[in-house]
Design a protein around this motif. Structure first.
Motif, PDB file in Angstrom:
ATOM      1  N   SER A 199       3.308  -8.810 -43.431  1.00 60.80           N
ATOM      2  CA  SER A 199       2.097  -8.496 -44.201  1.00 60.80           C
ATOM      3  C   SER A 199       1.346  -9.776 -44.521  1.00 60.80           C
ATOM      4  O   SER A 199       1.764 -10.869 -44.163  1.00 60.80           O
ATOM      5  CB  SER A 199       2.468  -7.763 -45.486  1.00 60.80           C
ATOM      6  OG  SER A 199       3.146  -8.651 -46.350  1.00 60.80           O
ATOM      7  N   GLY A 200       0.228  -9.597 -45.238  1.00 58.88           N
ATOM      8  CA  GLY A 200      -0.591 -10.747 -45.604  1.00 58.88           C
ATOM      9  C   GLY A 200      -1.946 -10.671 -44.936  1.00 58.88           C
ATOM     10  O   GLY A 200      -2.235  -9.738 -44.198  1.00 58.88           O
ATOM     11  N   GLY A 201      -2.787 -11.658 -45.223  1.00 66.94           N
ATOM     12  CA  GLY A 201      -4.149 -11.583 -44.715  1.00 66.94           C
ATOM     13  C   GLY A 201      -4.474 -12.581 -43.632  1.00 66.94           C
ATOM     14  O   GLY A 201      -5.550 -12.567 -43.062  1.00 66.94           O
ATOM     15  N   GLY A 202      -3.550 -13.458 -43.338  1.00 65.07           N
ATOM     16  CA  GLY A 202      -3.889 -14.542 -42.421  1.00 65.07           C
ATOM     17  C   GLY A 202      -3.504 -14.278 -40.988  1.00 65.07           C
ATOM     18  O   GLY A 202      -2.962 -13.224 -40.644  1.00 65.07           O
ATOM     19  N   ALA A 203      -3.789 -15.284 -40.155  1.00 64.16           N
ATOM     20  CA  ALA A 203      -3.452 -15.187 -38.742  1.00 64.16           C
ATOM     21  C   ALA A 203      -1.963 -15.439 -38.510  1.00 64.16           C
ATOM     22  O   ALA A 203      -1.474 -15.284 -37.393  1.00 64.16           O
ATOM     23  CB  ALA A 203      -4.275 -16.209 -37.977  1.00 64.16           C
ATOM     24  N   GLU A 384      -8.989 -18.450 -33.532  1.00 66.14           N
ATOM     25  CA  GLU A 384      -8.752 -17.902 -34.877  1.00 66.14           C
ATOM     26  C   GLU A 384      -9.057 -16.405 -34.904  1.00 66.14           C
ATOM     27  O   GLU A 384      -8.346 -15.618 -35.525  1.00 66.14           O
ATOM     28  CB  GLU A 384      -9.624 -18.616 -35.913  1.00 66.14           C
ATOM     29  CG  GLU A 384      -9.399 -20.108 -36.027  1.00 66.14           C
ATOM     30  CD  GLU A 384      -8.047 -20.461 -36.607  1.00 66.14           C
ATOM     31  OE1 GLU A 384      -7.372 -19.555 -37.116  1.00 66.14           O
ATOM     32  OE2 GLU A 384      -7.665 -21.640 -36.529  1.00 66.14           O
ATOM     33  N   GLU A 385     -10.142 -16.024 -34.222  1.00 69.05           N
ATOM     34  CA  GLU A 385     -10.528 -14.616 -34.203  1.00 69.05           C
ATOM     35  C   GLU A 385      -9.476 -13.797 -33.444  1.00 69.05           C
ATOM     36  O   GLU A 385      -9.145 -12.676 -33.852  1.00 69.05           O
ATOM     37  CB  GLU A 385     -11.915 -14.465 -33.559  1.00 69.05           C
ATOM     38  CG  GLU A 385     -12.522 -13.108 -33.828  1.00 69.05           C
ATOM     39  CD  GLU A 385     -13.948 -12.972 -33.314  1.00 69.05           C
ATOM     40  OE1 GLU A 385     -14.513 -13.964 -32.836  1.00 69.05           O
ATOM     41  OE2 GLU A 385     -14.478 -11.850 -33.393  1.00 69.05           O
ATOM     42  N   THR A 388      -6.561 -13.417 -35.840  1.00 66.27           N
ATOM     43  CA  THR A 388      -6.870 -12.543 -36.980  1.00 66.27           C
ATOM     44  C   THR A 388      -6.895 -11.075 -36.560  1.00 66.27           C
ATOM     45  O   THR A 388      -6.337 -10.205 -37.237  1.00 66.27           O
ATOM     46  CB  THR A 388      -8.238 -12.924 -37.587  1.00 66.27           C
ATOM     47  OG1 THR A 388      -8.221 -14.318 -37.858  1.00 66.27           O
ATOM     48  CG2 THR A 388      -8.516 -12.175 -38.863  1.00 66.27           C
ATOM     49  N   ARG A 389      -7.551 -10.799 -35.435  1.00 68.26           N
ATOM     50  CA  ARG A 389      -7.652  -9.402 -34.987  1.00 68.26           C
ATOM     51  C   ARG A 389      -6.300  -8.872 -34.525  1.00 68.26           C
ATOM     52  O   ARG A 389      -5.961  -7.714 -34.766  1.00 68.26           O
ATOM     53  CB  ARG A 389      -8.694  -9.277 -33.871  1.00 68.26           C
ATOM     54  CG  ARG A 389     -10.098  -9.388 -34.403  1.00 68.26           C
ATOM     55  CD  ARG A 389     -11.137  -9.279 -33.310  1.00 68.26           C
ATOM     56  NE  ARG A 389     -12.471  -9.337 -33.893  1.00 68.26           N
ATOM     57  CZ  ARG A 389     -13.133  -8.277 -34.333  1.00 68.26           C
ATOM     58  NH1 ARG A 389     -12.603  -7.091 -34.237  1.00 68.26           N
ATOM     59  NH2 ARG A 389     -14.335  -8.407 -34.859  1.00 68.26           N
ATOM     60  N   ASP A 392      -4.250  -8.010 -37.533  1.00 66.44           N
ATOM     61  CA  ASP A 392      -4.646  -6.738 -38.138  1.00 66.44           C
ATOM     62  C   ASP A 392      -3.989  -5.562 -37.412  1.00 66.44           C
ATOM     63  O   ASP A 392      -3.469  -4.635 -38.046  1.00 66.44           O
ATOM     64  CB  ASP A 392      -6.176  -6.610 -38.091  1.00 66.44           C
ATOM     65  CG  ASP A 392      -6.659  -5.374 -38.822  1.00 66.44           C
ATOM     66  OD1 ASP A 392      -6.700  -5.416 -40.059  1.00 66.44           O
ATOM     67  OD2 ASP A 392      -6.946  -4.366 -38.153  1.00 66.44           O
ATOM     68  N   ARG A 393      -3.990  -5.609 -36.074  1.00 62.99           N
ATOM     69  CA  ARG A 393      -3.357  -4.513 -35.314  1.00 62.99           C
ATOM     70  C   ARG A 393      -1.843  -4.501 -35.539  1.00 62.99           C
ATOM     71  O   ARG A 393      -1.230  -3.431 -35.630  1.00 62.99           O
ATOM     72  CB  ARG A 393      -3.659  -4.663 -33.821  1.00 62.99           C
ATOM     73  CG  ARG A 393      -5.080  -4.281 -33.470  1.00 62.99           C
ATOM     74  CD  ARG A 393      -5.238  -4.057 -31.986  1.00 62.99           C
ATOM     75  NE  ARG A 393      -6.627  -3.836 -31.623  1.00 62.99           N
ATOM     76  CZ  ARG A 393      -7.220  -2.650 -31.620  1.00 62.99           C
ATOM     77  NH1 ARG A 393      -6.547  -1.577 -31.962  1.00 62.99           N
ATOM     78  NH2 ARG A 393      -8.485  -2.530 -31.271  1.00 62.99           N
ATOM     79  N   GLN A 396      -0.919  -2.905 -38.847  1.00 61.13           N
ATOM     80  CA  GLN A 396      -0.968  -1.433 -38.769  1.00 61.13           C
ATOM     81  C   GLN A 396       0.269  -0.887 -38.053  1.00 61.13           C
ATOM     82  O   GLN A 396       0.844   0.119 -38.467  1.00 61.13           O
ATOM     83  CB  GLN A 396      -2.229  -0.995 -38.031  1.00 61.13           C
ATOM     84  CG  GLN A 396      -3.486  -1.178 -38.869  1.00 61.13           C
ATOM     85  CD  GLN A 396      -4.734  -0.830 -38.088  1.00 61.13           C
ATOM     86  OE1 GLN A 396      -4.694  -0.039 -37.167  1.00 61.13           O
ATOM     87  NE2 GLN A 396      -5.844  -1.440 -38.461  1.00 61.13           N
ATOM     88  N   GLU A 420      -8.396  -6.074 -26.557  1.00 64.66           N
ATOM     89  CA  GLU A 420      -9.288  -6.671 -27.559  1.00 64.66           C
ATOM     90  C   GLU A 420      -9.375  -8.185 -27.357  1.00 64.66           C
ATOM     91  O   GLU A 420     -10.463  -8.768 -27.429  1.00 64.66           O
ATOM     92  CB  GLU A 420      -8.778  -6.349 -28.968  1.00 64.66           C
ATOM     93  CG  GLU A 420      -9.762  -6.792 -30.038  1.00 64.66           C
ATOM     94  CD  GLU A 420      -9.463  -6.190 -31.399  1.00 64.66           C
ATOM     95  OE1 GLU A 420      -8.274  -6.104 -31.752  1.00 64.66           O
ATOM     96  OE2 GLU A 420     -10.414  -5.828 -32.105  1.00 64.66           O
TER      97      GLU A 420
ATOM     98  N   ASP B 238      -2.067 -14.892 -49.614  1.00 62.30           N
ATOM     99  CA  ASP B 238      -1.140 -15.171 -48.529  1.00 62.30           C
ATOM    100  C   ASP B 238      -0.162 -16.280 -48.893  1.00 62.30           C
ATOM    101  O   ASP B 238       0.084 -17.171 -48.092  1.00 62.30           O
ATOM    102  CB  ASP B 238      -1.964 -15.559 -47.307  1.00 62.30           C
ATOM    103  CG  ASP B 238      -1.238 -15.229 -46.019  1.00 62.30           C
ATOM    104  OD1 ASP B 238      -1.786 -15.510 -44.975  1.00 62.30           O
ATOM    105  OD2 ASP B 238      -0.105 -14.709 -46.089  1.00 62.30           O
ATOM    106  N   GLY B 244       0.588  -9.280 -50.056  1.00 62.50           N
ATOM    107  CA  GLY B 244       0.329  -7.852 -49.941  1.00 62.50           C
ATOM    108  C   GLY B 244      -0.486  -7.539 -48.703  1.00 62.50           C
ATOM    109  O   GLY B 244      -0.853  -8.420 -47.933  1.00 62.50           O
ATOM    110  N   GLN B 246      -3.676  -6.839 -46.694  1.00 72.59           N
ATOM    111  CA  GLN B 246      -5.055  -7.273 -46.880  1.00 72.59           C
ATOM    112  C   GLN B 246      -6.002  -6.089 -46.808  1.00 72.59           C
ATOM    113  O   GLN B 246      -6.111  -5.450 -45.761  1.00 72.59           O
ATOM    114  CB  GLN B 246      -5.428  -8.283 -45.797  1.00 72.59           C
ATOM    115  CG  GLN B 246      -6.835  -8.821 -45.927  1.00 72.59           C
ATOM    116  CD  GLN B 246      -6.942  -9.827 -47.036  1.00 72.59           C
ATOM    117  OE1 GLN B 246      -6.518 -10.950 -46.898  1.00 72.59           O
ATOM    118  NE2 GLN B 246      -7.485  -9.415 -48.172  1.00 72.59           N
ATOM    119  N   ASN B 261     -14.290 -17.689 -37.888  1.00 71.73           N
ATOM    120  CA  ASN B 261     -14.633 -17.355 -36.501  1.00 71.73           C
ATOM    121  C   ASN B 261     -15.902 -18.071 -36.050  1.00 71.73           C
ATOM    122  O   ASN B 261     -16.305 -17.938 -34.907  1.00 71.73           O
ATOM    123  CB  ASN B 261     -14.819 -15.843 -36.348  1.00 71.73           C
ATOM    124  CG  ASN B 261     -13.567 -15.079 -36.740  1.00 71.73           C
ATOM    125  OD1 ASN B 261     -12.482 -15.630 -36.758  1.00 71.73           O
ATOM    126  ND2 ASN B 261     -13.716 -13.806 -37.067  1.00 71.73           N
TER     127      ASN B 261
END
Lengths: 434, 296
Positions: A199-203, A384-385, A388-389, A392-393, A396, A420, B238, B244, B246, B261
């Protein structure tokens, strides 16, 4: 003139002289004083940069070094804003994969001759690290440290589970995780067998997945002969890597998404093993000195993320900034960094024996088999993109219990991720032909 | 002549304010609109015009759609929680205004609005913690299964709504209190003589008469709801340990596209979409809540 008047006149002259001298001295010192700022994306590096600055006092008594370290993702944002607005620090610590955009736009200074000679000397740096500080054949930075991964495992928990050596294959990782997981009366895990980044928000999620997939022989993106890039991991290797995550989270339940994770969990004995860079050794020494643990190399190889010091500015500040970058690379300072912070120096010819004797955990980072392979993040704009993307996958997928035992579903996730990434590469004109 | 002089004086007096407004408000909006039709990576001197390409890509971008959906759910969720709750709380505080504890009630409701956002969000992160949080401890105590508040896709959005509502409530209550104090007492006395109960007075007198206040509070709440960022960011911070899930929101997506980006033009097109949504919703709110007399 009375004695009193004489003394008074002398006193006035003295005061005038004193004021003049003080004013003159302060003007002179103001002219000589130089202040530089170091921007770092690793807060644990602050003591190291302060140590370097302290060591420079003898030769540069008028130099003041301000160290400003913040979390890496915020650091990357401030560089984007700072460099484009001309308000950046003089010394900037940044990985080559991110620095490439700035180099393409000439936002970092070319190294002066003495620094270029130092960096280009094969006795000081291997080709990989020389390249990591160069662009278009010229030197632009000074290599400093690298992120390299190894397995950390709790020896006390291993012993309790009857395990005598670290896992050697990726299949071992799952078997070990099962044995190491501690559960409550209902069978829910209370201590994870293997802490994975879920989990988390980063790459970081994608980066850690890449490290695991690399053990199966696959990468998130690969360079083709024409210098372009392509993603093609929707195959058996990719399936094995993602399936291992799903199996551990939803099948065997050796770890859950909401369980404490990473270095913090390892230090609190809330997980038995996890994969991380060498800085954790310094972190454990500071936060959990009594922890019984060891490290081991990974089955196939590791990521190497070289971090370099870049310089911006002009005049005396730029000169001082280059001197600082060079001072940070003296053998004494680099060994201090390894010993006290834990990041691995990039310079060749350092004698690690003293540190290894006291901290054998560094062994997995500096003594690896000859067949050990390394990969690094590609120096391309959309890296980075892509991460990051993909992250995210992956997030999930990790939260989707229907993927347990569902190879077709997992393959669909891999295909979507791969398509992607190729779409992003295509958008930037970087996609290699099939 | 005198009239012209007066007009000139008025213009000169207002000019500095207009200049500052143009510089800090109009110019950035114009620049965002301009950037949204260009491709720019923040570093390059080249900024080619690409027409509506950024907008066309936006509506095929799954992360943007996710961010837009999450942001809309959060903004309307905060609105639905904040407006009725703040109205009821303001009414209760207003009718207890002679109490010795009236000041305490007002302060305790308003404090969350002035507390610094990050420490407050950190505290809520602890409250929602799946393993150590008091919320799950309470649920377990009453026999309910503990929840992974910050990790479940639905619950993590609810957590952001709760945090944002908690913060927005104080300001909304304060504004409603001002509204309550301006309502004519004679109307309530007349209603009382006609046999209206307290709740009836509240429902049939206070709520209709507070429509302009409701309009203002709902516009402010909805606009700030669409600008949600720090709450979602901190709840999923993070750090080492247990970051948690995001919750992707529009501002976060914009920041990521701009500074991670390096797609500033693309992020500007997101900002334009956000601007249009907020403008449209504000107009709708004005339409729905405008007084029949034509004045909001």
């Amino acid at each position: 003139m009375t004695a009193h008047h004489h003394i008074s006149a002398l006193s006035k002259t003295g005061r005038a002289l004193l004021v003049g001298t003080v004013f003159g001295v302060s003007l002179a010192s103001a002219a000589a004083a130089v202040e530089i700022t170091v921007w770092s994306g690793y807060p644990e590096m602050v003591p190291f940069y302060e140590h370097v600055a302290e060591g420079m006092k003898a030769d540069h008594p008028d130099l003041t070094v301000r160290v400003e370290a913040i979390a890496l993702r915020e650091h990357e944002k401030r560089i984007a804003l700072g460099l484009t607005s001309g308000e950046a620090a003089e010394v900037i610590e940044l990985a080559k994969s991110t620095a490439t955009r700035y180099l393409e736009n000439e936002l970092f200074d070319k190294a002066p001759d003495n620094i270029a000679a130092f960096v280009s000397d094969p006795a000081n740096f291997g080709e990989f690290f020389r390249d990591s500080a160069s662009y278009g054949g010229a030197v632009y930075g000074v290599p400093l440290f690298r992120g390299q991964s190894a397995l950390y495992y709790n020896t006390k928990m291993f012993e309790a589970a009857g395990l005598t050596e670290p896992p050697r294959t990726m299949a071992d990782f799952t078997t070990y995780a099962e044995k190491l997981t501690q559960r409550d009366g209902n069978g829910n895990p209370t201590v994870s067998g293997w802490s994975m980044r879920l989990s988390g928000g980063g790459a970081g999620i994608a980066e850690k997945f890449w490290i695991n997939m690399f053990q199966y022989g696959e990468s998130l993106v690969e360079q083709s002969a024409d210098g372009k890039w392509r993603s093609s991991f929707a195959n058996d290797a990719g399936l094995a890597a993602l399936k291992q995550y799903i199996e551990n989270v939803h099948g065997l339940k050796t770890v859950t998404v909401e369980m404490p994770a990473d270095a913090e969990a390892f230090e609190r004995e809330q997980t038995a093993m996890f994969i991380r860079e060498s800085w954790v050794i310094g972190d454990i020494a500071a936060k959990a000195p009594g922890l019984q643990y060891a490290t081991s190399t990974l089955p196939t190889g590791s990521i190497v993320a070289p971090v370099t010091l870049w310089v911006t500015g002009e005049g005396a500040e730029a000169e001082a900034a280059w001197a600082f970058a060079e001072a940070a690379n003296t053998p004494d300072n680099l060994l201090w960094m390894l010993d006290n912070v834990g990041w691995l120096p990039n310079r060749l010819g350092l004698d690690y024996s003293g540190i290894l004797a006291n901290k054998p955990a560094f062994g997995a980072f500096v003594n690896y088999p000859e067949s050990y392979k390394f990969f690094s993040l590609p120096n391309i704009g959309p890296v980075e993109e892509i991460l990051t993307r993909t992250a995210d996958r992956l997030t999930q997928a990790f939260g989707n219990p229907s993927l347990a035992g569902n190879d077709a579903g997992i393959m669909d996730v891999l295909v979507a991720m791969q398509d992607e990434i190729n779409g992003l590469l295509d958008r930037e004109g970087l996609l290699a032909a099939e | 002549m005198l009239r012209r002089k007066r007009w000139l004086f008025a213009l000169m007096a207002i000019l500095p304010t207009l200049a500052i407004f143009a510089w800090v408000r109009v110019y950035p909006i114009w620049e965002t609109l301009r950037l949204s039709v260009h491709k720019w990576d923040i570093l390059s001197k080249n900024k080619p015009f690409i027409g509506m390409a950024n907008f066309q890509e936006l509506f095929r971008d799954r992360l943007f759609i996710e961010a837009l959906t999450n942001t809309a759910i959060i903004a309307f969720g905060v609105l639905l929680v904040t407006i009725p709750l703040s109205l009821v709380l303001a009414a209760l505080i207003h009718y207890r205004s002679r109490s010795r504890l009236a000041a305490f009630y007002e302060t305790s409701v308003f404090i969350p609005h002035v507390v610094s956002l990050v420490p407050a969000a950190m505290a809520w992160k602890w409250i929602f913690d799946a393993k150590l949080g008091p919320l799950n401890a309470l649920l377990t105590f009453v026999g309910i299964e503990p929840q992974a508040w910050l990790f479940d896709p639905v619950l993590s959005i609810i957590c952001v709504i709760v945090l944002c509502s908690w913060q927005a409530l104080g300001y909304a209550v304060l504004i409603y209190l001002v509204g309550f104090k301006s309502l004519p007492v004679s109307l309530y006395e007349a209603a009382k003589l006609d046999g209206a109960s307290g709740p009836q007075s509240f429902w049939f007198l206070s709520i209709p008469m507070l429509k302009p206040i409701t309009l203002y509070v709902s516009v402010v709440t909805l606009v700030s709801g669409f600008n949600v960022y720090a709450q979602a960011y901190v709840l999923a911070s993070d750090a080492q340990g247990a970051p948690g899930r995001q919750v992707r929101v529009l501002v976060l997506d914009m920041l990521e596209n701009s500074f991670r980006n390096y797609r500033v033009g693309y992020a500007a097109s997101e900002a334009v979409v956000l601007l249009l949504i907020v403008l449209l919703l504000t107009l709708v709110q004005f339409g729905l809540l405008r007084d029949k007399g034509g004045r909001a």
